[in-house]
Design a protein around this motif. Structure first.
Motif, mmCIF file in Angstrom:
data_model
loop_
_atom_site.group_PDB
_atom_site.id
_atom_site.type_symbol
_atom_site.label_atom_id
_atom_site.label_comp_id
_atom_site.label_asym_id
_atom_site.label_seq_id
_atom_site.Cartn_x
_atom_site.Cartn_y
_atom_site.Cartn_z
ATOM 1 N N LEU A 205 0.877 -1.272 0.027
ATOM 2 C CA LEU A 205 -0.016 -0.126 0.043
ATOM 3 C C LEU A 205 0.865 1.263 0.048
ATOM 4 N N ASN B 59 2.145 1.821 -3.378
ATOM 5 C CA ASN B 59 1.041 2.411 -4.238
ATOM 6 C C ASN B 59 0.896 3.615 -3.956
ATOM 7 N N THR C 46 -4.553 -1.822 -0.491
ATOM 8 C CA THR C 46 -4.807 -1.224 -1.548
ATOM 9 C C THR C 46 -6.222 -1.851 -2.482
ATOM 10 N N VAL D 69 -4.986 3.626 -9.000
ATOM 11 C CA VAL D 69 -3.907 3.876 -7.809
ATOM 12 C C VAL D 69 -3.899 5.323 -7.799
#
Length: 543
Positions: free
Chosen positions: A459, A462, A521, A496
């Protein structure tokens, strides 16, 4: 005058006589053509297509010509089906009902040349159903007679047809050993199994020696077989009693009228080895994946947790999940439990190991024992602190939010310690343990004591990418250009990039590993969040 397009359907159950210049199918067709010609004044006209099923039973509808005919019916290319007798069309009442429904849907009918009746009247339909009932009865009686004949013949050791085994040729109602090449192959396979003991090694050696299956040729000249033997063929060959001079029928083995390629003693020895090998595999195949806590875990609703598994990157992951997740796969059970099996098993092992290794554990768990007996029990406790033994001592585990209760099996504990059940203090066999829960997606992880921080590095990475993508968007690049450069889909770049809108307080919690509310995510992408920071804090709870 309305034109009636007629299609003739013919069928014969056996292949006997079909090779003749004028066979039963030709005779049926001639009779049907004559009948159609007699109805020419009614506008009947014969279609040129032939629908002939030779050597196919009327007990089912899986007949090539009949299937083609029904396709033509559905396409409205036929107005009338003409058959010599009703049982040429079908010998099954159930199948006849299906055909009639299909013909009614196409607004057409059929006629039997030798059986004249009107299906538009009730008496005509009754007559038709009676004829079909007798046709079906005749078929079933004939099938029973054939089965009884085959069973009686096999009890006498006769060969009743089928694929001829490797090493034999048919010889009337028996078998004879053919050329020594095939017979040597059979003997060699039995010898290899007695030497190696496993089908895998036999297969490998058989391939090395070039041992092959039987080469077969059909009446049409088509050849098959003659290839390297696979594992299934070898197992079937090793378990076939034909090679010991016997005939198998419906689970029973009878002495055959043919000579065996293998001595009966060798065949029995191979069967014993095959049986022992299968028993070992059944008992040990999934030992390393055994779910020891199956039937012992219960959640706060009383729902039992059942074993489950999935695969990720080729690795098998075991779980214990609430049974309602199995019954209702819609996922509408946010309070259901889904625990990694290895993790919960290790938690319970740690709890029990700590409990049983304490100096006073034996004294707490037993009553009325002398000092020497307590010492003996204490020593046994120390030896029992292994994972399989500890999990087998558990009778039940009740899970609640923030705590679990372990109840030990009194009988199992007394047996393990060498005590009588009356000497066990059952109150001491129940343990309450607090824990912290961490959720990662749909999985729950239990942590004894204070849960350590756990940073979701995927996460974090990202979020960094999201900031970079957003900067590129501000610089004038499109999502499509970024997706092409990254080698991913445009939709993925858009999803994203949304992570760049997370509030600073949320990002801070993620970086410190305090996002215990399942902020992953996938969660953030699938569950759209507000771009307003204050609303994010409300949406993500304590963060």
């Amino acid at each position: 005058m309305r034109r009636v397009r007629c299609a003739i359907y013919t069928r014969k159950s056996s292949e006997d006589g079909l090779e003749q210049d004028f066979n039963s199918l030709d005779a049926q067709r001639d009779a049907c053509e004559a009948y159609i010609a007699s109805q020419r004044h009614e506008g009947w006209k014969l279609l040129p297509d032939h629908y002939d099923d030779g050597g196919i039973s009327g007990g089912h509808l899986e007949r090539p010509a009949l299937q083609r005919l029904m396709e033509a019916v559905d396409a409205k290319q036929v107005d009338q089906i003409v058959v010599y007798k009703i049982d040429c069309l079908t010998r099954s009442l159930a199948d006849f009902a299906k055909l009639v429904d299909r013909l009614d849907a196409a607004e057409m009918s059929f006629v039997s040349v030798t059986q004249s009746f009107n299906t538009a009247t009730s008496i005509g339909r009754l007559t038709l159903n009676m004829l079909l009932s007798f046709a079906q009865f005749e078929r079933e009686v004939t099938a029973e007679r054939i089965r009884d004949k085959i069973a009686a013949s096999k009890r006498k050791g006769m060969w009743m047809g089928g694929n001829v085994p490797l090493g034999y040729d048919p010889d009337g109602r028996t078998l004879k050993i053919n050329d020594e090449t095939e017979a040597l192959t059979v003997r060699r396979l039995y010898e290899l199994y007695l030497e190696r003991g496993t089908l895998r090694e036999v297969k490998e050696q058989a391939e090395h020696e070039g041992l092959r299956s039987k080469l077969r040729q059909s009446p049409s000249g088509r050849t098959s077989g003659g290839k390297l033997l696979d594992r299934g063929q070898i197992q079937h060959l090793l378990s076939n009693p034909v090679y010991a001079g016997r005939i198998r029928h419906k689970g029973h083995v009878h002495e055959g009228q043919h000579n065996g390629i293998i001595d009966p003693e060798m065949w029995e020895q191979v069967q014993a080895m095959l049986k022992d090998g299968a028993a070992v595999k059944r008992g040990t195949r999934h030992t390393k994946h055994a779910s020891t806590l199956a039937g012992k875990l219960f959640d706060e609703t009383g729902d039992r947790l059942t074993p489950s598994h999935s695969r990720k990157n080729g690795k098998r992951l075991r779980y214990y999940i609430s049974r309602r997740l199995v019954k209702e796969r819609s996922g509408q059970n946010p309070d259901a439990w889904r625990l990694l099996a290895d993790q919960i098993e290790q938690v319970l092992v740690d709890v029990l190991s700590t409990m049983l290794s304490r100096p006073g554990a034996a004294l707490e768990m037993t009553t009325g024992l002398e000092a020497g007996q307590v010492q003996r029990v204490s020593e046994k406790l120390q030896k029992r602190c292994t994972k399989p033994t500890l999990l087998n001592l558990i009778e039940r585990v009740d899970l609640q939010r923030g705590s679990l209760q372990i109840t030990l099996d009194t009988a199992a504990v007394s047996t393990a310690l060498g005590c009588c059940i009356e000497e066990m203090d059952t109150a001491a066999l129940s343990i309450d343990v607090p824990f912290q829960m961490r959720r990662r997606g749909v999985e729950l992880k239990l942590c004894l004591g204070k849960a350590p921080p756990e940073i979701d590095r995927t996460l974090v990475q990202n979020i960094v990418k999201a900031r970079q993508y957003l900067s590129q968007i501000f610089a004038g690049r499109t999502f499509s250009e970024i997706a092409e450069a990254e080698g991913v889909s445009k939709r993925r770049i858009q999803d994203v990039t949304n992570l760049a809108l997370l509030a600073p307080s949320v990002i801070k919690a993620i970086l410190s590993g305090e996002n215990a509310s399942a902020l992953t995510t996938d969660y953030l992408i699938k569950n759209r969040f507000s771009a307003v920071w204050s609303e994010q804090r409300a949406q993500f709870g304590a963060l």
